[in-house]
Design a protein around this motif. Structure first.
Motif, PDB file in Angstrom:
ATOM      1  N   LEU A  35       0.865  -1.183   0.000  1.00  0.00           N
ATOM      2  CA  LEU A  35       0.000   0.000   0.000  1.00  0.00           C
ATOM      3  C   LEU A  35       0.903   1.235   0.000  1.00  0.00           C
ATOM      4  O   LEU A  35       1.709   1.420   0.908  1.00  0.00           O
ATOM      5  N   GLY A  36       0.792   2.071  -1.040  1.00  0.00           N
ATOM      6  CA  GLY A  36       1.578   3.304  -1.120  1.00  0.00           C
ATOM      7  C   GLY A  36       0.794   4.468  -0.542  1.00  0.00           C
ATOM      8  O   GLY A  36      -0.399   4.615  -0.842  1.00  0.00           O
ATOM      9  N   VAL A  37       1.435   5.283   0.276  1.00  0.00           N
ATOM     10  CA  VAL A  37       0.777   6.443   0.890  1.00  0.00           C
ATOM     11  C   VAL A  37       1.558   7.705   0.526  1.00  0.00           C
ATOM     12  O   VAL A  37       2.735   7.840   0.865  1.00  0.00           O
ATOM     13  N   ASP A  38       0.876   8.613  -0.189  1.00  0.00           N
ATOM     14  CA  ASP A  38       1.481   9.905  -0.537  1.00  0.00           C
ATOM     15  C   ASP A  38       0.907  10.941   0.433  1.00  0.00           C
ATOM     16  O   ASP A  38      -0.256  11.332   0.312  1.00  0.00           O
ATOM     17  N   PRO A  39       1.694  11.374   1.456  1.00  0.00           N
ATOM     18  CA  PRO A  39       1.161  12.262   2.503  1.00  0.00           C
ATOM     19  C   PRO A  39       0.688  13.595   1.933  1.00  0.00           C
ATOM     20  O   PRO A  39       1.261  14.121   0.977  1.00  0.00           O
ATOM     21  N   THR A  48       2.368  11.179   9.139  1.00  0.00           N
ATOM     22  CA  THR A  48       1.546  10.148   8.490  1.00  0.00           C
ATOM     23  C   THR A  48       2.047   8.754   8.870  1.00  0.00           C
ATOM     24  O   THR A  48       1.250   7.851   9.164  1.00  0.00           O
ATOM     25  N   GLU A  49       3.386   8.600   8.875  1.00  0.00           N
ATOM     26  CA  GLU A  49       3.970   7.296   9.245  1.00  0.00           C
ATOM     27  C   GLU A  49       3.559   6.924  10.674  1.00  0.00           C
ATOM     28  O   GLU A  49       3.156   5.772  10.944  1.00  0.00           O
ATOM     29  N   ALA A  50       3.634   7.892  11.586  1.00  0.00           N
ATOM     30  CA  ALA A  50       3.266   7.637  12.990  1.00  0.00           C
ATOM     31  C   ALA A  50       1.796   7.244  13.096  1.00  0.00           C
ATOM     32  O   ALA A  50       1.435   6.318  13.850  1.00  0.00           O
ATOM     33  N   PHE A  51       0.933   7.931  12.321  1.00  0.00           N
ATOM     34  CA  PHE A  51      -0.509   7.628  12.348  1.00  0.00           C
ATOM     35  C   PHE A  51      -0.763   6.203  11.848  1.00  0.00           C
ATOM     36  O   PHE A  51      -1.553   5.452  12.437  1.00  0.00           O
ATOM     37  N   VAL A  52      -0.096   5.823  10.744  1.00  0.00           N
ATOM     38  CA  VAL A  52      -0.288   4.479  10.165  1.00  0.00           C
ATOM     39  C   VAL A  52       0.171   3.411  11.155  1.00  0.00           C
ATOM     40  O   VAL A  52      -0.523   2.397  11.381  1.00  0.00           O
ATOM     41  N   ARG A  53       1.316   3.617  11.795  1.00  0.00           N
ATOM     42  CA  ARG A  53       1.832   2.640  12.781  1.00  0.00           C
ATOM     43  C   ARG A  53       0.839   2.482  13.944  1.00  0.00           C
ATOM     44  O   ARG A  53       0.553   1.369  14.393  1.00  0.00           O
TER      45      ARG A  53
END
Length: 438
Positions: A303-307, A368-373
């Motif tokens: 899954l790619g996430v573009d913040p 965004t990385e922190a939210f996903v984790r």
């Protein structure tokens, strides 16, 4: 071809060594071509001597060759040219000869009375002052063109000179060039490839007018300029009490400060930029190489996430072969947005058999990385989250390659797909982008 199929003829030279031979050969031919041109040009003017020809043919440095050619170069109309056309060369030569002890002036003769004989209103020489000024212009040009003096300035500036920067007119508050607002570094130090990035920074600040940049003596080296001036004055006028000593000394000062020093400073800038460019290209190449060869995650669904803050984070699902499957948008600004985003994210990871999540490292990447984790931890999902270098993703998304691959998709989705694929196989994705964009 030579490196692969002619090893026995080159003593097993590799492609790097062969390229160096080719480049050296080109430089050598350029020097020989310039030598030949200079010899032909001076012979055409019928000013060639055996000594000068030997000197030209034994000089293999382009700057030094230009110094030898300078007195014979066809020039635009300079002050000295106009003075010669006004018939003032004999006056300049007389002052030079007296200053060098080669001629003794007649008893009672003064510089003013001798110069008076060259006044001619029709030729634009109105009075004695104009005649002496014209003679001085000719003498200044003569001193400017002496190769030994130019070489002395060149050697001294390269060995003892420094690049000095000061705060410029357009300096910004909290400028990135702040450390260079009162800075200097020796030329010899900046010519070391390890330090050359500082010259590029100085030059960038100079071009943006946040800095002023000058080449000259280091601030504490108070002896350099007087030493150079003394050499010019001695060459101009060894007989310091001669009739035209003052004219010769003024010519020496002008030759050094107005003509020779600025010319050599330009050479120093060129040499520093060549070294800095080469070092920067090597660093750039190594960085690109590391990026291209970074370890691939492999053939697994990602899954790619573009913040994005204002327009939301773009999500793109790609399968184990890198093929696009679906896209979504999540917003993280309010609590209710975040709750909806968590539910959607958990559903995508569970239903899509996602093996990893790639988050772009651009604006808001860390958040965004922190939210996903946090979301994955709350949902009890053991899926790795990786921060991926997204340099050039936006360039790719608007490129012809991306339009051919995904004509129906929005640019932002193409960017998220690129981020996901960069985790799967960085090299395969990054080769689609111009190196300057990564």
């Amino acid at each position: 071809f030579i490196a692969r199929y002619r090893k026995e003829q080159t003593g097993n030279l590799d492609e790097v060594a062969i390229q160096q031979v080719i480049e050296s050969d080109e430089r050598w031919k350029e020097i020989l071509k310039r030598q030949s041109f200079i010899v032909e040009e001076i012979e055409r003017q019928q000013k060639m001597t055996p000594e000068l020809k030997e000197k030209i043919l034994s000089t293999f440095h382009l700057d030094q060759l230009e110094d030898l050619y300078l007195p014979y170069k066809q020039k635009r109309k300079t002050k000295a040219t106009l003075a010669r056309e006004a018939g003032l060369e004999p006056l300049a030569e007389w002052i030079w000869q007296i200053g060098h002890g080669a001629e003794i002036p007649a008893a009672g003769l003064t510089l003013q009375s001798f110069a008076e004989t060259y006044c001619d209103a029709e030729k634009g020489v109105q009075d004695v002052a104009a005649a002496l000024q014209g003679a001085q212009d000719i003498l200044t040009e003569r001193l400017t063109e002496i190769p030994e003096l130019r070489e002395t300035v060149r050697r001294t500036l390269f060995e003892r000179g420094a690049a000095t920067t000061r705060k410029g007119e357009k300096a910004k508050p909290n400028s990135k060039f702040e450390r260079y607002f009162d800075f200097f570094e020796p030329i010899a130090s900046l010519l070391d490839p390890q330090n050359s990035h500082r010259y590029l920074a100085m030059r960038r600040g100079w071009m943006e007018e946040e800095l002023s940049l000058s080449i000259g003596p280091a601030p504490e080296d108070v002896e350099l300029e007087p030493m150079l001036l003394a050499q010019f004055e001695h060459t101009a006028c060894p007989v310091t009490d001669s009739l035209g000593a003052e004219v010769l000394q003024r010519a020496a000062r002008l030759a050094l400060r107005v003509y020779v020093q600025p010319s050599i400073e330009t050479e120093v800038h060129r040499a520093l930029k060549e070294v800095a460019d080469e070092a920067a290209i090597k660093v750039f190449a190594e960085n690109v190489r590391k990026l291209l060869l970074s370890a691939p995650f492999g053939s697994k669904a990602v899954l790619g996430v573009d913040p994005g803050i204002r327009t939301g984070c773009k999500l793109a699902v790609v399968d184990d072969g890198g093929r696009y499957l679906a896209d979504h948008v999540i917003h993280l600004q309010s609590k209710s947005d975040q709750e909806r985003a968590k539910r959607l994210l958990t559903e995508i990871v569970r239903n899509g058999s996602i093996r990893a999540i790639a988050v772009g490292n651009g604006t808001a990447g860390r958040e965004t990385e922190a939210f996903v984790r946090e979301t994955l931890t709350e949902a009890g999902l053991q899926v790795p989250v990786v921060l991926v270098n997204e340099s050039g993703a936006s360039i790719y998304s608007a490129s012809e390659t991306a339009r051919e691959e995904f004509p129906e998709l929005d640019l932002t989705v193409r960017g998220a797909i690129s981020i996901a694929r960069r985790l799967q196989d960085p090299l395969a994705e990054l080769v689609k982008i111009d190196p300057k964009s990564i």
